[in-house]
Design a protein around this motif. Structure first.
Motif, PDB file in Angstrom:
ATOM      1  N   HIS A 197      -4.914   2.407  -1.698  1.00  0.00           N
ATOM      2  CA  HIS A 197      -4.150   2.423  -2.950  1.00  0.00           C
ATOM      3  C   HIS A 197      -3.051   1.374  -2.853  1.00  0.00           C
ATOM      4  O   HIS A 197      -2.198   1.438  -1.962  1.00  0.00           O
ATOM      5  CB  HIS A 197      -3.519   3.804  -3.173  1.00  0.00           C
ATOM      6  N   ARG A 242      -0.542   1.158 -10.126  1.00  0.00           N
ATOM      7  CA  ARG A 242      -1.253   1.574  -8.907  1.00  0.00           C
ATOM      8  C   ARG A 242      -2.729   1.250  -9.105  1.00  0.00           C
ATOM      9  O   ARG A 242      -3.299   1.540 -10.146  1.00  0.00           O
ATOM     10  CB  ARG A 242      -1.050   3.073  -8.708  1.00  0.00           C
ATOM     11  N   GLU A 243      -3.326   0.660  -8.099  1.00  0.00           N
ATOM     12  CA  GLU A 243      -4.734   0.256  -8.174  1.00  0.00           C
ATOM     13  C   GLU A 243      -5.437   0.668  -6.880  1.00  0.00           C
ATOM     14  O   GLU A 243      -4.893   0.493  -5.797  1.00  0.00           O
ATOM     15  CB  GLU A 243      -4.800  -1.270  -8.346  1.00  0.00           C
ATOM     16  N   VAL A 244      -6.626   1.206  -7.030  1.00  0.00           N
ATOM     17  CA  VAL A 244      -7.417   1.595  -5.866  1.00  0.00           C
ATOM     18  C   VAL A 244      -8.424   0.491  -5.587  1.00  0.00           C
ATOM     19  O   VAL A 244      -9.203   0.110  -6.456  1.00  0.00           O
ATOM     20  CB  VAL A 244      -8.142   2.940  -6.100  1.00  0.00           C
ATOM     21  N   CYS A 253       0.099  -0.777  -4.782  1.00  0.00           N
ATOM     22  CA  CYS A 253       1.105  -0.634  -5.835  1.00  0.00           C
ATOM     23  C   CYS A 253       1.782  -1.973  -6.063  1.00  0.00           C
ATOM     24  O   CYS A 253       1.972  -2.753  -5.129  1.00  0.00           O
ATOM     25  CB  CYS A 253       2.170   0.386  -5.415  1.00  0.00           C
ATOM     26  N   SER A 313       3.051   9.600  -2.145  1.00  0.00           N
ATOM     27  CA  SER A 313       2.254   9.618  -3.372  1.00  0.00           C
ATOM     28  C   SER A 313       2.996  10.313  -4.508  1.00  0.00           C
ATOM     29  O   SER A 313       2.933   9.872  -5.656  1.00  0.00           O
ATOM     30  CB  SER A 313       0.911  10.298  -3.103  1.00  0.00           C
ATOM     31  N   THR A 321       0.860  -1.187   0.000  1.00  0.00           N
ATOM     32  CA  THR A 321       0.000   0.000   0.000  1.00  0.00           C
ATOM     33  C   THR A 321       0.894   1.235   0.000  1.00  0.00           C
ATOM     34  O   THR A 321       2.093   1.152   0.305  1.00  0.00           O
ATOM     35  CB  THR A 321      -0.913   0.043   1.238  1.00  0.00           C
TER      36      THR A 321
END
Length: 121
Positions: free
Chosen positions: A71, A64-66, A73, A50, A34
């Protein structure tokens, strides 16, 4: 080489030029993390982390995916492979140069060993 490759390599090397980002990539090599996980070792804010992650993303080094509010990575190794291929040329260059140096040093040593002790000038 493809015309877009120099710009991509510039971006990768720019991203790798920062120690914090290199540490983040090293952490990501072990698996997904994260943003908070990546920020923790450097005791930096999530906003600062970030910004580093954005630089890595622009270079294509991470995805990167939410998921919900988190978030995540993960490492995207493709651009690192391109950088490695570029650096491999110089590895070959220096290996060749060092091989020549080694040969010259061995020849010099052999010459010294052939010279009688009293004949040194």
């Amino acid at each position: 080489m493809v015309e877009s490759e120099p710009a991509a390599l510039d971006s990768v090397f720019r991203a790798l030029g920062d120690a914090t980002r290199r540490r983040m990539l090293q952490d990501l090599a072990a698996g997904e993390r994260t943003v908070g996980d990546l920020a923790a070792p450097a005791a930096m804010s999530l906003a600062a982390a970030s910004r580093h992650i954005q630089a890595l993303g622009r270079a294509g080094l991470i995805h990167r995916e939410v998921r919900g509010r988190t978030h995540w990575c993960r490492l995207a190794p493709g651009p690192l492979a391109s950088a490695h291929r570029w650096l491999a040329f110089y590895e070959g260059f220096w290996t060749g140069r060092l091989d020549v140096l080694e040969r010259l040093l061995r020849e010099e040593e052999a010459m010294r060993n052939r010279t009688p002790k009293g004949d040194e000038g």
